[in-house]
Design a protein around this motif. Structure first.
Motif, short mmCIF file in Angstrom:
data_model
loop_
_atom_site.label_atom_id
_atom_site.label_comp_id
_atom_site.label_asym_id
_atom_site.label_seq_id
_atom_site.Cartn_x
_atom_site.Cartn_y
_atom_site.Cartn_z
N LEU A 198 0.82 -1.30 0.13
CA LEU A 198 0.16 0.23 0.10
C LEU A 198 0.88 1.53 -0.03
O LEU A 198 2.10 1.73 0.88
N ALA A 199 0.49 1.99 -0.89
CA ALA A 199 0.75 3.71 -0.79
C ALA A 199 -0.09 4.76 -0.63
O ALA A 199 -0.81 4.21 -1.28
N CYS A 200 0.83 5.57 0.09
CA CYS A 200 -0.22 6.54 -0.20
C CYS A 200 0.34 8.43 -0.01
O CYS A 200 1.21 8.70 0.01
N ARG A 201 -0.48 9.20 -0.85
CA ARG A 201 -0.09 10.49 -1.44
C ARG A 201 -1.36 11.23 -1.34
O ARG A 201 -1.99 11.07 -1.69
N ARG A 202 -0.75 12.42 -0.27
CA ARG A 202 -1.59 13.40 -0.33
C ARG A 202 -1.20 14.55 -0.44
O ARG A 202 0.63 15.10 0.11
N ALA A 203 -1.68 15.73 -1.29
CA ALA A 203 -1.85 17.07 -1.34
C ALA A 203 0.10 16.59 -2.12
O ALA A 203 1.24 17.56 -2.18
N PHE A 220 3.55 7.78 3.16
CA PHE A 220 4.27 6.28 3.12
C PHE A 220 4.21 4.67 1.53
O PHE A 220 3.06 5.04 0.57
N GLN A 221 4.93 3.36 1.83
CA GLN A 221 5.23 2.81 0.38
C GLN A 221 5.32 1.66 0.32
O GLN A 221 5.69 1.40 1.97
N ALA A 222 4.82 0.50 0.02
CA ALA A 222 5.28 -0.37 -0.01
C ALA A 222 4.37 -1.19 1.96
O ALA A 222 5.60 -1.57 2.29
N LEU A 223 3.53 -0.89 1.95
CA LEU A 223 2.96 -0.88 2.92
C LEU A 223 2.25 -2.50 3.05
O LEU A 223 1.41 -2.68 2.40
N ASP A 224 2.51 -3.38 4.12
CA ASP A 224 2.34 -5.02 3.50
C ASP A 224 1.60 -4.48 5.76
O ASP A 224 2.77 -5.15 6.79
N ASP A 276 5.47 0.93 12.45
CA ASP A 276 5.74 2.72 12.76
C ASP A 276 6.11 2.92 11.02
O ASP A 276 6.85 2.29 10.34
N LEU A 277 5.14 3.57 10.64
CA LEU A 277 5.30 4.07 9.57
C LEU A 277 6.34 5.01 9.17
O LEU A 277 6.53 5.19 7.83
N ASP A 278 7.45 5.64 10.11
CA ASP A 278 8.19 6.98 9.93
C ASP A 278 9.48 5.57 9.69
O ASP A 278 10.00 6.14 8.47
N GLY A 279 8.56 3.89 9.11
CA GLY A 279 10.05 2.79 8.54
C GLY A 279 9.63 2.77 6.66
O GLY A 279 9.83 1.83 5.76
N TYR A 280 8.62 3.53 6.33
CA TYR A 280 7.73 2.76 4.88
C TYR A 280 7.90 4.33 4.25
O TYR A 280 6.81 4.31 3.28
N HIS A 281 8.79 4.70 3.88
CA HIS A 281 8.68 6.35 3.50
C HIS A 281 9.43 6.45 2.20
O HIS A 281 10.81 5.27 2.37
#
Length: 219
Positions: A19-24, A29-33, A214-219
């Motif tokens: 999963l990847a998310c882009r805002r504005a 985040f990206q590559a979230l399993d 921790d989403l900080d690991g999925y940038h």
């Protein structure tokens, strides 16, 4: 970071695949399993702006991802929503109608959620959240902590949704409110429910295991 174990008896209640998310225009985040099986709470951590609220909105099917998939029980989230399967989503905003009484506001939210909204059910839920003395109080007259309790009361009904998505549910709660919320969470897990939540404070449910990501690991 720990990832909850997966039961092989059935698909996880909630799962994301790359999963990847882009805002504005910014990639959050990206590559979230991620997997949230039955009987598990997963605490989403991360700095401000890391995409915690956006992840919950993706999980609820409210927005589309930049890439990847969100699955409920192995089914794409939007297909599950069309089939009538829906989680209980409690956002950071309490979503209570200001001019309603607490009883009326909770009844309205429960109808939207598709669950029972009769007076006895609503009053029982308010009692469990310590708001029995405010059933006829206008929402606009409540403190922030009381509004948070009223918003969370939709989880304190018989046969609640099997999946809860909670954005900063501990915000503005005092010690008693935290204890009541933790009791709801423990009951949800004991009946095989699942919870994905964000929180700036540690989530401690005693003997109940809490998974973390921790989403900080999925940038």
């Amino acid at each position: 970071m720990s990832t909850p174990a997966v039961s092989h008896a059935e698909p996880p209640r909630l799962a994301t695949v790359q999963l990847a998310c882009r805002r504005a225009g910014r990639l959050l985040f990206q590559a979230l399993d991620l997997q949230v099986p039955a009987g598990q709470v997963v605490w989403v951590r991360g700095r401000n702006g890391s995409g915690k609220t956006s992840l919950l909105r993706l999980a609820a099917g409210l927005v589309a991802p930049e890439a990847g998939q969100v699955l409920w029980g192995g089914v794409p989230v939007r297909e599950g929503a069309r089939a009538g399967a829906r989680p209980a989503f409690v956002g950071h905003a309490h979503a209570l109608q200001q001019d309603f009484t607490v009883t009326q506001a909770l009844q309205f939210l429960l109808r939207l959620q598709g669950g029972p909204s009769d007076t006895a059910t609503v009053h029982g839920a308010l009692h469990r959240m310590g708001l029995q003395g405010h059933r006829e109080t206008p929402v606009r007259s409540l403190s922030q902590g009381q509004r948070r309790r009223a918003a969370l009361a939709r989880l304190a009904v018989p046969e609640p949704a099997p999946l809860w998505l909670l954005d900063e549910p501990y915000d503005a709660l005092d010690a008693d409110g935290i204890e009541r919320l933790n009791a709801l969470l423990c009951d949800q897990l004991l009946r095989g429910g699942s919870v994905l939540l964000t929180s700036h404070q540690a989530v401690d449910l005693g003997p109940m295991r809490v998974g973390e990501i921790d989403l900080d690991g999925y940038h």
